[in-house]
Design a protein around this motif. Structure first.
Motif, mmCIF file in Angstrom:
data_model
loop_
_atom_site.group_PDB
_atom_site.id
_atom_site.type_symbol
_atom_site.label_atom_id
_atom_site.label_comp_id
_atom_site.label_asym_id
_atom_site.label_seq_id
_atom_site.Cartn_x
_atom_site.Cartn_y
_atom_site.Cartn_z
ATOM 1 N N TYR A 73 0.843 -1.213 0.000
ATOM 2 C CA TYR A 73 0.000 0.000 0.000
ATOM 3 C C TYR A 73 0.876 1.260 0.000
ATOM 4 O O TYR A 73 0.538 2.265 -0.611
ATOM 5 C CB TYR A 73 -0.964 -0.019 1.189
ATOM 6 C CG TYR A 73 -2.031 -1.088 1.026
ATOM 7 C CD1 TYR A 73 -3.125 -0.870 0.193
ATOM 8 C CD2 TYR A 73 -1.912 -2.326 1.656
ATOM 9 C CE1 TYR A 73 -4.085 -1.864 0.011
ATOM 10 C CE2 TYR A 73 -2.863 -3.314 1.477
ATOM 11 C CZ TYR A 73 -3.943 -3.080 0.653
ATOM 12 O OH TYR A 73 -4.888 -4.064 0.456
ATOM 13 N N ARG A 74 2.015 1.165 0.685
ATOM 14 C CA ARG A 74 2.946 2.302 0.681
ATOM 15 C C ARG A 74 3.532 2.512 -0.721
ATOM 16 O O ARG A 74 3.749 3.632 -1.154
ATOM 17 C CB ARG A 74 4.080 2.049 1.678
ATOM 18 C CG ARG A 74 3.669 2.226 3.131
ATOM 19 C CD ARG A 74 4.750 1.755 4.082
ATOM 20 N NE ARG A 74 4.348 1.906 5.464
ATOM 21 C CZ ARG A 74 4.597 2.991 6.210
ATOM 22 N NH1 ARG A 74 5.288 3.985 5.709
ATOM 23 N NH2 ARG A 74 4.181 3.055 7.454
ATOM 24 N N ALA A 75 3.801 1.405 -1.424
ATOM 25 C CA ALA A 75 4.354 1.501 -2.779
ATOM 26 C C ALA A 75 3.363 2.193 -3.713
ATOM 27 O O ALA A 75 3.749 3.068 -4.506
ATOM 28 C CB ALA A 75 4.694 0.105 -3.306
ATOM 29 N N VAL B 61 -7.869 -0.140 -5.283
ATOM 30 C CA VAL B 61 -6.492 -0.375 -4.819
ATOM 31 C C VAL B 61 -6.473 -1.642 -3.973
ATOM 32 O O VAL B 61 -5.628 -2.530 -4.153
ATOM 33 C CB VAL B 61 -5.968 0.837 -4.007
ATOM 34 C CG1 VAL B 61 -4.652 0.506 -3.313
ATOM 35 C CG2 VAL B 61 -5.811 2.061 -4.898
ATOM 36 N N ARG B 62 -7.436 -1.762 -3.075
ATOM 37 C CA ARG B 62 -7.477 -2.942 -2.194
ATOM 38 C C ARG B 62 -7.677 -4.222 -3.011
ATOM 39 O O ARG B 62 -7.004 -5.225 -2.788
ATOM 40 C CB ARG B 62 -8.595 -2.815 -1.150
ATOM 41 C CG ARG B 62 -8.433 -1.667 -0.201
ATOM 42 C CD ARG B 62 -9.070 -1.965 1.139
ATOM 43 N NE ARG B 62 -8.286 -2.916 1.904
ATOM 44 C CZ ARG B 62 -7.224 -2.583 2.649
ATOM 45 N NH1 ARG B 62 -6.827 -1.340 2.746
ATOM 46 N NH2 ARG B 62 -6.564 -3.517 3.301
ATOM 47 N N ASN B 63 -8.602 -4.163 -3.965
ATOM 48 C CA ASN B 63 -8.862 -5.372 -4.761
ATOM 49 C C ASN B 63 -7.602 -5.832 -5.477
ATOM 50 O O ASN B 63 -7.291 -7.017 -5.506
ATOM 51 C CB ASN B 63 -9.969 -5.115 -5.801
ATOM 52 C CG ASN B 63 -11.310 -4.944 -5.126
ATOM 53 O OD1 ASN B 63 -11.473 -5.331 -3.961
ATOM 54 N ND2 ASN B 63 -12.267 -4.347 -5.821
ATOM 55 N N ASN C 27 -11.740 2.690 11.081
ATOM 56 C CA ASN C 27 -13.046 3.256 10.722
ATOM 57 C C ASN C 27 -13.347 3.308 9.233
ATOM 58 O O ASN C 27 -14.385 3.813 8.844
ATOM 59 C CB ASN C 27 -13.187 4.660 11.331
ATOM 60 C CG ASN C 27 -13.238 4.569 12.842
ATOM 61 O OD1 ASN C 27 -14.186 4.049 13.410
ATOM 62 N ND2 ASN C 27 -12.177 5.019 13.492
ATOM 63 N N ARG C 28 -12.461 2.799 8.411
ATOM 64 C CA ARG C 28 -12.767 2.863 6.982
ATOM 65 C C ARG C 28 -13.867 1.839 6.663
ATOM 66 O O ARG C 28 -14.048 0.841 7.382
ATOM 67 C CB ARG C 28 -11.513 2.605 6.155
ATOM 68 C CG ARG C 28 -10.973 1.228 6.308
ATOM 69 C CD ARG C 28 -9.719 1.039 5.471
ATOM 70 N NE ARG C 28 -9.187 -0.287 5.693
ATOM 71 C CZ ARG C 28 -7.897 -0.557 5.780
ATOM 72 N NH1 ARG C 28 -7.007 0.394 5.659
ATOM 73 N NH2 ARG C 28 -7.489 -1.790 5.970
ATOM 74 N N ASP C 29 -14.567 2.092 5.551
ATOM 75 C CA ASP C 29 -15.702 1.225 5.197
ATOM 76 C C ASP C 29 -15.240 -0.135 4.700
ATOM 77 O O ASP C 29 -15.850 -1.152 4.981
ATOM 78 C CB ASP C 29 -16.543 1.893 4.087
ATOM 79 C CG ASP C 29 -17.271 3.109 4.633
ATOM 80 O OD1 ASP C 29 -17.489 3.141 5.859
ATOM 81 O OD2 ASP C 29 -17.583 4.017 3.841
#
Ligand code: DC
Length: 242
Positions: free
Chosen positions: A48-50, A122-124, A200-202
Motif C-alpha cells: 500500500y505504501r508503494a 487499490v485494495r482489490n 473506521n474505513r468502510d
C-alpha cells in the motif's frame, strides 16, 4: 524450536497472518518468523505504501487533492514485486523494478497511505497480488486484513497491539537511527491518525479476526515474542503431522 519443526515436514502449506495496529513491530516479528520457518514473508503494508509513493510521484495526490480517476486507471500498470536482499536475507519491495524499500518509509508516504489504501480498486488489486503470492506455499504475511479478508483460512492468526506511547517511541527511535530529525509528537499524531483511519474505513477495516490470538507486545522483547510464537507453531505442527 525443535529441529523437526519445518514447513517441509508438514502435509499442507502453512499460512501465518499477522495483523494489528501500525508501528507495533508486525513486520519485524513476521520477518523473524518467516526466517526461522524458512518460508516467504510479505509485508502487505509495504504494498500500500508503494502504491502511495507511485501516486505521489505521478502527482495524483497533493495536499487534500486526490485524482481518483487517474489512480484507478493507472492501477493495472503498477508492478509491485518483492526481491530477496542477499546481504540482509530479507525481502525488499520493488516498484516497476526499482527498489523503494527506503522511500516508502517517509512521513510523506505515511501521510497519504491511509487515504490511498481506502480506495476499493487499490485494495482489490493488492489482495489479488497477495493471494497469488501465497498460493500453494507457506507464507507469513503482515497487515491489517490478512486474517479477515486475504486469508480467512490462515492456519495461525495473530493480532498485535501495543500502547500508543510505546509505538510512537519505537517509530521515533527508528527515524533517529536513520538520521532523520523529527518531533515525537508528530510521530505520535501520525500513528493515532492512522489507527483511527484503519479502524473506521468502510472497506476491510482493521478488526481482530474471531480466531486470532492477541499479542500485546508493549512490554515484550522480540525474543519473548519469538518464544511465544514458537510454542503456537509447534502445536500447529504437531496437529498437522498426524
Ligand atoms: O503496516 P504499515 O504501517 O506499513 O501500513 C501502511 C498503511 O497501509 C496502513 O496505514 C494501513 C494500510 N494497510 C492496509 O490497509 N491493509 C493492509 N493489509 C496493510 C496495510
Amino acid at each position: 524450536m525443535k529441529k523437526d519443526t519445518d514447513f517441509a515436514g508438514m502435509k499442507k502449506k502453512m499460512i501465518i497472518a499477522v495483523d494489528g495496529y501500525s508501528s507495533c513491530g508486525k513486520s519485524t516479528f513476521a520477518k523473524m518468523i518467516a526466517r526461522e520457518m524458512n518460508c516467504i514473508f510479505i509485508d502487505s503494508g509495504a504494498m500500500y505504501r508503494a502504491v502511495t509513493l507511485w501516486c505521489i510521484r505521478k502527482k495524483f495526490v497533493s495536499g487534500s487533492y486526490i485524482d481518483m480517476q487517474s489512480i484507478v486507471e493507472g492501477l493495472e500498470s503498477i508492478n509491485v514485486d518483492f526481491v530477496m536482499n542477499p546481504e540482509t536475507n530479507m525481502y525488499e519491495i520493488l516498484l516497476d523494478s526499482e527498489n523503494i524499500e527506503t522511500q516508502i518509509r517517509s512521513l510523506d508516504v505515511a501521510k497519504y497511505v491511509s487515504e490511498i489504501s481506502q480506495i476499493p480498486e487499490v485494495r482489490n488489486r493488492m489482495v489479488e497480488i497477495q493471494r497469488k503470492t501465497g498460493a500453494g506455499r507457506s507464507i507469513v504475511m503482515d497487515g491489517r486484513d490478512i486474517g479477515t479478508v486475504v486469508f480467512p483460512d490462515a492456519d495461525i492468526k495473530i493480532f498485535m497491539t501495543a500502547s500508543v506511547d510505546i509505538r510512537a517511541q519505537r517509530r521515533y527511535d527508528e527515524f533517529k537511527a536513520r538520521g532523520i530529525d523529527i518531533d515525537l509528537d508528530e510521530v505520535r499524531n501520525s500513528i493515532v491518525a492512522r489507527d483511527i483511519a484503519d479502524e473506521n474505513r468502510d472497506i476491510s477495516p482493521l478488526r481482530r479476526a474471531g480466531d486470532a490470538i492477541v499479542l500485546d507486545n508493549s512490554r515484550m522483547t522480540l525474543d519473548a515474542q519469538m518464544s511465544w510464537i514458537r510454542e503456537i507453531i509447534q502445536k500447529k505442527f504437531d496437529e498437522g503431522r498426524g
